[in-house]
Design a protein around this motif. Structure first.
Motif, PDB file in Angstrom:
ATOM      1  N   GLN A 110      19.904  37.141  22.360  1.00  0.00           N
ATOM      2  CA  GLN A 110      18.883  37.751  21.505  1.00  0.00           C
ATOM      3  C   GLN A 110      19.335  37.686  20.038  1.00  0.00           C
ATOM      4  OE1 GLN A 110      15.917  38.736  22.468  1.00  0.00           O
ATOM      5  NE2 GLN A 110      16.342  38.250  24.611  1.00  0.00           N
ATOM      6  N   PRO A 111      18.375  37.771  19.089  1.00  0.00           N
ATOM      7  CA  PRO A 111      18.726  37.642  17.667  1.00  0.00           C
ATOM      8  C   PRO A 111      19.809  38.603  17.205  1.00  0.00           C
ATOM      9  CG  PRO A 111      16.354  37.461  17.943  1.00  0.00           C
ATOM     10  CD  PRO A 111      16.903  37.826  19.284  1.00  0.00           C
ATOM     11  N   ILE A 114      23.127  37.199  18.244  1.00  0.00           N
ATOM     12  CA  ILE A 114      23.519  36.030  17.462  1.00  0.00           C
ATOM     13  C   ILE A 114      24.053  36.454  16.102  1.00  0.00           C
ATOM     14  CG2 ILE A 114      22.655  33.928  16.356  1.00  0.00           C
ATOM     15  CD1 ILE A 114      20.809  33.564  18.763  1.00  0.00           C
ATOM     16  N   ARG A 311      19.280  23.013   6.806  1.00  0.00           N
ATOM     17  CA  ARG A 311      18.601  23.041   8.105  1.00  0.00           C
ATOM     18  C   ARG A 311      17.834  21.741   8.345  1.00  0.00           C
ATOM     19  NH1 ARG A 311      14.995  27.834   8.111  1.00  0.00           N
ATOM     20  NH2 ARG A 311      15.346  27.969   5.881  1.00  0.00           N
ATOM     21  N   SER A 315      18.180  19.186  11.495  1.00  0.00           N
ATOM     22  CA  SER A 315      17.032  18.687  12.271  1.00  0.00           C
ATOM     23  C   SER A 315      17.040  17.173  12.371  1.00  0.00           C
ATOM     24  CB  SER A 315      15.714  19.161  11.630  1.00  0.00           C
ATOM     25  OG  SER A 315      15.575  20.556  11.715  1.00  0.00           O
ATOM     26  N   ASP A 399      19.686  27.594  22.250  1.00  0.00           N
ATOM     27  CA  ASP A 399      19.243  26.747  21.139  1.00  0.00           C
ATOM     28  C   ASP A 399      19.369  27.454  19.792  1.00  0.00           C
ATOM     29  OD1 ASP A 399      17.152  28.500  21.830  1.00  0.00           O
ATOM     30  OD2 ASP A 399      15.600  27.111  21.181  1.00  0.00           O
ATOM     31  N   GLN A 400      18.982  28.720  19.718  1.00  0.00           N
ATOM     32  CA  GLN A 400      19.076  29.421  18.438  1.00  0.00           C
ATOM     33  C   GLN A 400      20.531  29.696  18.061  1.00  0.00           C
ATOM     34  OE1 GLN A 400      16.477  29.901  16.302  1.00  0.00           O
ATOM     35  NE2 GLN A 400      15.522  28.588  17.844  1.00  0.00           N
ATOM     36  N   LEU A 403      21.707  26.385  16.608  1.00  0.00           N
ATOM     37  CA  LEU A 403      21.132  26.084  15.299  1.00  0.00           C
ATOM     38  C   LEU A 403      21.766  26.947  14.205  1.00  0.00           C
ATOM     39  CD1 LEU A 403      17.385  25.665  16.280  1.00  0.00           C
ATOM     40  CD2 LEU A 403      18.895  23.874  15.403  1.00  0.00           C
ATOM     41  N   VAL A 404      21.956  28.229  14.491  1.00  0.00           N
ATOM     42  CA  VAL A 404      22.603  29.104  13.510  1.00  0.00           C
ATOM     43  C   VAL A 404      24.047  28.658  13.295  1.00  0.00           C
ATOM     44  CG1 VAL A 404      23.435  31.468  13.109  1.00  0.00           C
ATOM     45  CG2 VAL A 404      21.097  31.074  13.923  1.00  0.00           C
ATOM     46  N   THR A 407      24.185  25.386  11.226  1.00  0.00           N
ATOM     47  CA  THR A 407      23.783  25.583   9.830  1.00  0.00           C
ATOM     48  C   THR A 407      24.857  26.309   9.051  1.00  0.00           C
ATOM     49  OG1 THR A 407      21.452  25.671  10.524  1.00  0.00           O
ATOM     50  CG2 THR A 407      21.975  26.498   8.327  1.00  0.00           C
TER      51      THR A 407
END
Length: 452
Positions: A110-111, A114, A311, A315, A399-400, A403-404, A407
């Motif tokens: 969950q955010p 993260i 970002r 991508s 996935d999140q 990505l975090v 980045t």
């Protein structure tokens, strides 16, 4: 006026070999072979050994397949081989079991979690870059692999990340992933049971991984209660039977989380640093952004809004070199896809690399261009065109997190250091279970505060 004839909805790939089908093409030149298939149809029949399979070349068809996990369930040659090591863990489980497993594990991604993990991400990037010195020449892929393995171990698993243990897991997983890939692409059956040096090395690596994961589980059982992923798995109970996960099931889940959580991210970051070094205009724009946003300090989630170009770089790297470059599915009932009737039990293969290198969707697909992802052009793509993390309810659970992590790590490294390969060096893409660059010798030069 010249018109382009659209490809047929279904077709067959040329060049099949007796018994092997197209297994040799997939093994010897997989990316070129896959990129050639859309010319033969939206759904292209190939041979995976003696068995047929269909490659999904149309993004809308890929989206439909990924969105309907009941009809197009996990299965096929890749998963059959991988289950030998990973059991019925989250990526390998059928759709019914997958739903329950994902519910148990989703809170760990969950955010708010993260954001907590980002503290570890920052600490580990600081640890890595603090060891660099002006003019240091290092294998950037190895350095980033150690970084991402330490991050996933300390954050998601809340386990110790001792250097010797991390190095052992890193070495063993490379051997295992390569072994699974070999067994999928060259289905030689009984030959893999012969006690050759390569087969013994593969089995020994599997055993070492099992022991390492068992150690993490034992340490967690002996520790006070917590809310990390290991604790969640140990506390999970089946909704119907009330039975807890078995020790083997917990081990399988953790094996996958470690395997999926470090090498893929490290490969993407390595590709990113290479591509940046080869495109001065991208490097200049990226450096300007990270210098304005960070000025040499460690990036945090609060900085993400100021890292829009970073970002976009990520991508574009994920488009060009998706770590998970191919997967298989199997139909659980008679169905139709791209106009083709498919009986139950049909094997399907989809490739993010194939879809993301279609020139009709991504003009000049081999060109590294982060500005492809400027709106609105990035929003005009059909569904299923950009799927580096899969799609539907089976999209990568982390996935999140990835990505975090990518980045923040890329921004922090680039505000302190620039890394460049030797003059004349070339990139050799390594195609195995994941898509990676292999060893990349690059030299560090300080920037900003690091230069002082």
């Amino acid at each position: 006026m010249t018109t382009t004839t659209p490809p047929p909805r279904t077709g067959s790939a040329p060049g099949a070999w007796p018994l092997l089908g197209h297994a040799w093409q997939l093994h010897s030149r997989p990316l070129e072979f896959l990129a050639s298939l859309p010319a033969h149809g939206d759904l292209v029949r190939i041979g995976m050994g003696p068995s047929p399979a269909y490659v999904v070349c149309d993004p809308e068809a890929a989206h439909r397949m990924l969105a309907d996990s009941r009809t197009f369930d996990k299965g096929g040659p890749f998963f059959d081989k991988a289950r030998v090591l990973f059991g019925s863990s989250l990526p390998m489980a059928g759709w019914r079991e997958h739903r329950w497993q994902r519910r148990q594990m989703q809170p760990a991604f969950q955010p708010d979690r993260i954001e907590r993990y980002a503290v570890v991400m920052g600490e580990e990037v600081d640890r890595m870059t603090a060891r660099w010195r002006p003019g240091l020449r290092l294998d950037i892929t190895e350095a980033l692999t150690t970084l991402t393995l330490r991050i996933v171990t300390r954050s998601v698993l809340a386990a110790e990340a001792e250097d010797a243990a991390v190095a052992e897991v890193q070495r063993s997983l490379h051997t295992v992933i390569d072994g699974i890939y070999q067994r999928v692409m060259l289905p030689l059956g009984p030959l893999y049971r012969v006690p050759t040096r390569a087969n013994r090395r593969y089995r020994q690596a599997c055993d070492r991984l099992h022991r390492a994961i068992d150690g993490i589980i034992a340490a967690r059982r002996a520790a006070p209660p917590g809310d990390d992923l290991v604790a969640m798995l140990l506390a999970a109970h089946d909704d119907d039977t009330g039975e807890p996960m078995s020790e083997a099931d917990v081990r399988d889940q953790l094996m996958v989380m470690i395997g999926a959580g470090f090498e893929t991210t490290a490969n993407s970051l390595s590709f990113a640093l290479w591509l940046i070094s080869q495109h001065p205009e991208v490097e200049a724009q990226l450096h300007a952004e990270v210098d304005e946003t960070l000025a040499g300090r460690t990036a945090t989630p609060d900085d993400l809004d100021g890292l829009a170009y970073t970002r976009r770089v990520i991508s574009e790297v994920l488009r060009m070199y998706p770590a998970g470059w191919f997967f298989t599915r199997v139909t659980t009932a008679d169905t139709t896809l791209a106009g083709q009737a498919l009986p139950a039990g049909t094997a399907l293969l989809y490739s993010a690399y194939l879809l993301q290198h279609r020139p009709d969707l991504f003009p000049d697909p081999e060109r590294f261009d982060p500005d492809r992802w400027l709106k609105p052009s990035g929003d005009s793509l059909p569904r299923g065109a950009h799927v580096p993390f899969g799609g539907g309810n089976r999209k990568c659970i982390g996935d999140q997190f990835a990505l975090v992590e990518m980045t923040l790590a890329l921004a922090t490294v680039c505000t302190r250091w620039s890394v460049h390969p030797d003059p004349g060096a070339t990139l050799r893409v390594r195609v195995r279970g994941t898509l990676g660059p292999g060893p990349l010798a690059m030299t560090c030069q300080p920037r900003g505060r690091a230069a002082g």
